[in-house]
Write an enzyme that holds these catalytic residues in place. Structure first.
Site, PDB file in Angstrom:
ATOM      1  NE  ARG A 132       1.000  37.032 -10.772  1.00 60.87           N
ATOM      2  CZ  ARG A 132      -0.095  37.763 -10.909  1.00 60.87           C
ATOM      3  NH1 ARG A 132      -0.820  37.690 -12.021  1.00 60.87           N
ATOM      4  NH2 ARG A 132      -0.486  38.552  -9.934  1.00 60.87           N
ATOM      5  CD  GLN A 164      19.219  34.572  -4.213  1.00 66.88           C
ATOM      6  OE1 GLN A 164      19.216  35.249  -3.187  1.00 66.88           O
ATOM      7  NE2 GLN A 164      20.315  34.334  -4.897  1.00 66.88           N
ATOM      8  CD  GLU A 175      -2.925   1.091   2.333  1.00 65.43           C
ATOM      9  OE1 GLU A 175      -3.786   0.224   2.125  1.00 65.43           O
ATOM     10  OE2 GLU A 175      -2.933   1.848   3.322  1.00 65.43           O
TER      11      GLU A 175
END
Ligand SMILES: Cc1cc2nc3c(=O)[nH]c(=O)nc-3n(C[C@H](O)[C@H](O)[C@H](O)COP(=O)(O)OP(=O)(O)OC[C@H]3O[C@@H](n4cnc5c(N)ncnc54)[C@H](O)[C@@H]3O)c2cc1C
Lengths: 394, 84
Positions: free
Chosen positions: A283, A294, A257
């Site tokens: 953007r 940065q 799982e």
């Protein structure tokens, strides 16, 4: 997208690795991408699994991935499965869909194939492979979560079968499952070792009640409900493996799982990072792309580091599952590392996108809501840390 | 040190620091006596796999197989006999 970004992620594959099959499976998935990703946000809002999309999962052959070939499956190895699921995670935006698939494979397909009698395999595996029969598993109870073997559900052996009684909660896929692997105490005097068994219970048996679907923070397209078993007559043939083997079966199932769910998540993290990079380049604020700042580029670098760390842990877990040893330690470490990396990256993705990241319609905030679940299911982060500490000698 | 002596030393060091390895009876029920619990079996299996190079199949994660030092020795003997 370029597949080469995704495929080498789990490291050098073992000799048995069927690269052609894996590539073919991944290519085949591309054609379902439109169905997987159309309007999933609406389902997320409504908290429902789309029948269409689940049908697509079955038709794409995903429900058959782990089933032995003799029963109509592809018998993927751990390494092959991890790559296919990672790829699925990287192209499928509906995380609840992938989670439902992982639940199906790990809860039922895997333990029945590995531990089931020939009769049980013949009865269940072909239908599980086709997806006509959906699997779930029930371990957690109102008073036993992390301490799973404090469970109170009882399966009392009698002539021809067991009488199953008890309460289970937070059961993924319970609202759609046809067969539920229920863990219950079969021997009152034995503890975790030897006292519990796994039964493949037909959800339509008299005395099985499935509660109302539960509303939750994330993975909202993966339906969940509680279960009640009121003196359910479960036939002998439903026993998976031997009586008393519940602990071993659950240990095995949990490893798969974690492998499956977190392979999907590594893929999701790849998609999330790609999208964040595109956004940072496109953007503009203060006259330039935000990626030129940065603070933003370093956030992206951090996301990359966490993602690749997660991918490395996934490969170590895969190697351990393929027989490299230390499986308990590697799997616990991978679970902890990938789940925490995914939450951190999901929060960073929201920050990077600003207000748009917070809006439901972009699908970015859903990443965080979905990722938080990973800190809890399959053993919480605390439980993984306990296990890691124990395994390294504490 | 023989393999079983290493396992004996591991069990005492990990789970029963008050018992000297030579004082651990080979037929003592390790599970009934509370020396090894479910997590203990996983630790023991990890030790057998990683430090002794013995492959343990998922079906072999059974309490009975690790119930005593004698049982563990029989499990390992069976495996080396099969491998030979
Ligand atoms: C999305 C999702 C899907 C799920 N699907 C299933 C499913 O399909 N089937 C199923 O059976 N269950 C399922 N669960 C349930 C899940 O397995 C449990 O929620 C989980 O094991 C934790 O148990 P609990 O909720 O009872 O929390 P508790 O065990 O009560 O834990 C509460 C807090 O205490 C901490 N804690 C508990 N014990 C210790 C300890 N020894 N050391 C340190 N900290 C500890 C935990 O880390 C946690 O922070 C699902 C849960 C979620 C969120």
């Amino acid at each position: 997208m370029t597949r080469s970004l995704t495929l080498p992620a789990t490291g050098a594959p073992p000799a048995s690795f069927r690269a052609d099959l894996v590539a073919e499976l991944c290519q085949g998935l591309d054609r379902w991408q439109g169905v997987f990703n159309s309007n999933w946000q609406e389902d997320d809002r409504a908290g429902v699994l789309s029948q269409n999309r689940w049908q697509a999962v079955c038709e794409a052959g995903l429900t058959a991935l782990t089933i032995p070939e003799a029963y109509g499956g592809l018998a993927l190895t751990a390494a092959e499965l991890a790559q296919v699921l990672e790829y699925l995670g990287s192209i499928c935006e509906d995380s609840g869909l992938g989670f439902t698939l992982a639940t199906h494979l790990c809860s039922t397909c895997i333990p029945v194939a590995r531990f089931g009698s020939d009769a049980l395999k013949a009865a269940l595996l072909p239908a599980l492979a086709a997806g006509d029969c959906v699997g779930a598993h029930a371990i957690t109870e109102p008073d036993s979560g992390s301490d799973a073997f404090a469970m109170r559900s009882r399966a009392v052996p009698g002539p021809g079968g067991y009488t199953l009684s008890g309460e289970k909660c937070y059961i993924s896929s319970a609202p759609l499952a046809d067969v539920i692997v229920v863990y219950a105490r079969t021997h009152p005097d034995k503890g975790a070792l030897g006292g519990f068994s796994a039964l493949a219970v037909d959800r339509h048996l008299p005395g099985v009640t499935v509660g109302q679907p539960r509303s939750k923070m994330g993975l909202r397209t993966a339906p969940m409900a509680d279960l009640h078993f009121d003196a359910v007559a479960v036939p002998d043939g439903a026993l998976i493996g031997r009586e008393g083997q519940g602990f071993s079966i659950l240990d095995y199932v949990m490893k798969w799982e974690i492998l499956c769910v977190f392979a999907l998540q590594v893929g999701e993290m790849r998609r999330q990072l790609r999208r964040s990079i595109d956004w940072a380049k496109g953007r503009q604020q203060f006259g330039q792309a935000i990626g030129n700042y940065q603070a933003v580029s370093h956030r992206i670098a951090d996301m990359h580091m966490r993602l690749e760390g997660a991918a490395n842990w996934l490969s170590r877990a895969v190697a351990a599952m393929e027989g490299g040893g230390r499986a308990s330690l590697e799997i616990a470490s991978a679970k902890l590392a990938i789940s925490e990396a995914h939450v951190a990256n999901s929060l960073d993705a929201i920050m990077l996108h600003g207000g748009a990241g917070y809006m439901s319609e972009t699908g970015i905030e859903a990443g965080l809501r979905n990722a938080v679940g990973g800190l809890i299911y399959s053993g919480t982060s605390d439980i993984q840390r306990n296990r890691i500490a124990a395994m390294i000698g504490l | 040190m023989t393999q079983i002596a290493r396992i004996r030393a591991f069990i005492c060091a990990e789970f029963a620091p008050d018992i000297q390895p030579q004082d651990l009876p080979a037929d003592l029920d390790l599970i009934q006596s509370g020396i090894i619990d479910s997590l203990g079996v996983l630790k023991l299996v990890a030790f057998l796999e990683d430090d002794c190079g013995i492959a343990i199949a998922p079906e072999e994660l059974d309490a009975e197989l690790y119930q005593s030092l004698d049982a563990i020795a029989a499990l390992i003997d069976g495996k080396t006999a099969n491998a030979a």
